[in-house]
Write an enzyme that holds these catalytic residues in place. Structure first.
Site, PDB file in Angstrom:
ATOM      1  N   SER A 164       0.921  -1.199  -0.116  1.00  0.00           N
ATOM      2  CA  SER A 164      -0.035  -0.122   0.134  1.00  0.00           C
ATOM      3  C   SER A 164       0.703   1.301  -0.166  1.00  0.00           C
ATOM      4  O   SER A 164       2.057   1.123   0.498  1.00  0.00           O
ATOM      5  CB  SER A 164      -1.030  -0.069   1.059  1.00  0.00           C
ATOM      6  N   TYR A 209      -2.095  -0.330  10.405  1.00  0.00           N
ATOM      7  CA  TYR A 209      -2.369  -0.636   8.871  1.00  0.00           C
ATOM      8  C   TYR A 209      -0.983  -0.260   8.369  1.00  0.00           C
ATOM      9  O   TYR A 209      -0.361  -1.222   7.527  1.00  0.00           O
ATOM     10  CB  TYR A 209      -3.482   0.276   8.272  1.00  0.00           C
TER      11      TYR A 209
END
Length: 254
Positions: A138, A151
Site C-alpha cells: 500500500s 495498517y
C-alpha cells in the site's frame, strides 16, 4: 500477450474487491484459479461467475492467520505457478488509540497471513522449478497517512518481506514483487463510509477521491490488470520491485 494458460494461481481474499478482480482476470487469461477466502460461501458466487465464462476456479475456506489451515490447503492445491497475497484488513487509529487487540488482529491477518502463505508456497515453487509471488502492499508502506498506525505497520512489513523473498529465491526461479495502491473503490470503502460517516457518505467519498491527484479512486480492475502483467511471462525480468498504482498520490501531492 499476458496469457496465463496452463498456469495455476492462488489468490487469497479472492472473493471480493481487488481479489475478486484478480481472480476474474486471471481466469479470463487462462489460469486455473484457487481462491482462498474466509467467507467461502461469498466466494462461491465468484467461482460460478468464472465458470459461466468458461474459466476454472475453486474456492477454499481459509483463515490465512491460521498456519495449520494454510499448510493443509496448500497441500491440497499442490503445484501452483502464481501466488497473490491479497487478503487483508484495515484499521483506523493512531498509536494512542490503537488497542493491543486491534494491533494483534492487524498483524495476524496482514503480516502473519502473508508469511503463512509464503511459508507454504515457496517450498512447492522450489520443488517445481519456480513461480511468481505478488504481495499487496500500500502507499501506507512508504508515506505517512493520518490514523493508519497499525495498517501502515503491516504494509511496511509486506514491502520488506517482498524484498527478502525476492533476494533469497533468485536462484530458484521465484520472482516476488508487490503493488502499492492508493484508495480503491471497493465494497469495503462503501461499508467504511456508511459506518463512520452516516449521512455524509457522498461528501466523504468525494473528499477521499480528491486525495488522489488524478481526482478519483482506483478501480479494482485497474489494480488487477497491473497484477496480471507482473505475474505474466512478459514481466519475467521484474523482481524485488514495488509498483505504486496511486493516481499520483506519492509523487504529485506536493
Amino acid at each position: 500477450m499476458l496469457s496465463l494458460k496452463g498456469k495455476k494461481a492462488v489468490v487469497t481474499g479472492g472473493g471480493s474487491g481487488i481479489g475478486k478482480a484478480v481472480s476474474v482476470v486471471f481466469a479470463k487469461q487462462g489460469a486455473e484459479v484457487c481462491i482462498l477466502e474466509l467467507n467461502a460461501d461469498h466466494a462461491a458466487t465468484i467461482v460460478e461467475e468464472i465458470k459461466a465464462q468458461g474459466g476454472k476456479a475453486t474456492v477454499y475456506a481459509c483463515d490465512v492467520s491460521n498456519q495449520q489451515q494454510v499448510m493443509e490447503i496448500f497441500g491440497q492445491i499442490g503445484r501452483h505457478d502464481i501466488l497473490v497475497n491479497n487478503a487483508g484488513i484495515s484499521h483506523i487509529g493512531n498509536v494512542e488509540t490503537t488497542s493491543e487487540a486491534d494491533f494483534e488482529k492487524l498483524f495476524n491477518v496482514n503480516v502473519k497471513g502473508v508469511y503463512n502463505c509464503l511459508h507454504a508456497a515457496v517450498p512447492l515453487m522450489k520443488q517445481h522449478g519456480g513461480g511468481v509471488i505478488l504481495n499487496m502492499s500500500s502507499i501506507a508502506a512508504v508515506t505517512g497517512l493520518n490514523d493508519r498506525f497499525a495498517y501502515s505497520m503491516t504494509k511496511g512489513a509486506v514491502y520488506a518481506m517482498t524484498l527478502s523473498v525476492a533476494k533469497d529465491y533468485l536462484k530458484h526461479g521465484i520472482r516476488c514483487n508487490c503493488v502499492s495502491p492508493a484508495r480503491v473503490h471497493t465494497p469495503f470503502v462503501d461499508g467504511f463510509l456508511a459506518k463512520n460517516y452516516p449521512g455524509k457518505e457522498a461528501e466523504m467519498f468525494e473528499k477521499l477521491s480528491q486525495s488522489q491527484p488524478i481526482g478519483r479512486m482506483g478501480k479494482p480492475e485497474e489494480i488487477a490488470n497491473l497484477i496480471l502483467y507482473l505475474c505474466s511471462d512478459e514481466a519475467s525480468f521484474i523482481t524485488g520491485s514495488d509498483y505504486p498504482i496511486d493516481g499520483g498520490f506519492i509523487k504529485l501531492n506536493g
